[in-house]
Design a protein around this motif. Structure first.
Motif, mmCIF file in Angstrom:
data_model
loop_
_atom_site.group_PDB
_atom_site.id
_atom_site.type_symbol
_atom_site.label_atom_id
_atom_site.label_comp_id
_atom_site.label_asym_id
_atom_site.label_seq_id
_atom_site.Cartn_x
_atom_site.Cartn_y
_atom_site.Cartn_z
ATOM 1 N N HIS A 198 0.839 -1.207 0.000
ATOM 2 C CA HIS A 198 0.000 0.000 0.000
ATOM 3 C C HIS A 198 0.874 1.257 0.000
ATOM 4 O O HIS A 198 0.603 2.206 -0.750
ATOM 5 N N ASP B 14 0.091 0.445 -4.142
ATOM 6 C CA ASP B 14 -0.914 -0.566 -4.504
ATOM 7 C C ASP B 14 -2.181 -0.324 -3.694
ATOM 8 O O ASP B 14 -2.273 -0.696 -2.526
ATOM 9 N N LYS B 15 -3.168 0.322 -4.306
ATOM 10 C CA LYS B 15 -4.410 0.671 -3.608
ATOM 11 C C LYS B 15 -5.241 -0.558 -3.241
ATOM 12 O O LYS B 15 -6.010 -0.533 -2.289
ATOM 13 N N SER B 16 -5.104 -1.655 -3.975
ATOM 14 C CA SER B 16 -5.884 -2.861 -3.688
ATOM 15 C C SER B 16 -5.349 -3.610 -2.460
ATOM 16 O O SER B 16 -6.019 -4.496 -1.940
ATOM 17 N N GLN C 70 -3.108 9.576 4.016
ATOM 18 C CA GLN C 70 -2.258 9.674 2.832
ATOM 19 C C GLN C 70 -0.775 9.759 3.176
ATOM 20 O O GLN C 70 0.063 9.415 2.370
#
Length: 186
Positions: A11, A15-17, A64
């Motif tokens: 992440h 990698d947002k998933s 973020q």
């Protein structure tokens, strides 16, 4: 590295998933944290563990600027988010009722009886003052008390020695105890 740490690293790398794959791995731990938090609240609290987990998780995935490094750090941030949710809930309840809100046991359990209760807003204010005095001690209190991390896990999450965490934890507990004893709700 365990699966949680690998997913956090993915992440952080963009990698947002990875967060979608992370939730099933940490969900029960987050529910355990939520149940522990809510067990310390006043009787009849309307917020349920599942709602607390979901609200905290939504705040977590919105972070973020966090450079996720390991499971202990993630749980520490999750505990902090849960604390914020409960504080916001108590503030809203106070604004609506102009009454005191939920209660939470004093984190200085060794120094104060478990039966002594502290208003969560008063505790939050004490921790905010501790952050002004010593931000690292406030982090240690959050990780130890709110996330339920051991001394060793706290040391790992903060990249400190075990001896330093033990010393800072002892000082922070006494500081919080003193602050709470001097507050009107304490």
């Amino acid at each position: 590295m365990d699966d949680v740490t690998q997913l956090l690293a993915l992440h952080t790398a963009g990698d947002k998933s990875a967060l979608d794959r992370l939730l099933p791995l940490v969900y029960e731990e987050l529910r355990r944290l939520a149940r522990a938090y809510l067990s310390r609240e006043r009787d009849g609290h309307t917020l349920q563990p599942t709602a607390l987990v979901h609200e905290a998780y939504m705040r977590l995935i919105g972070q973020q600027t966090v450079d996720w490094s390991n499971r202990a750090q993630f749980l520490g941030v999750a505990a902090s988010m849960m604390r914020r949710v409960l504080v916001n809930y108590a503030e809203a309840r106070n604004a609506a009722r102009r009454d005191s809100s939920g209660v939470l046991p004093d984190p200085g359990a060794a120094a104060v009886s478990d039966r002594q209760m502290v208003d969560i807003l008063t505790l939050d204010q004490a921790l905010s003052r501790l952050k002004d005095v010593d931000p690292r001690q406030m982090q240690i209190v959050e990780l130890r008390y709110f996330a339920g991390l051991s001394i060793e896990e706290t040391a790992e999450a903060l990249n400190l020695s075990v001896a330093t965490v033990k010393r800072e934890w002892a000082v922070a507990r006494l500081w919080v105890r003193r602050e709470l004893a001097g507050s009107p709700a304490g």
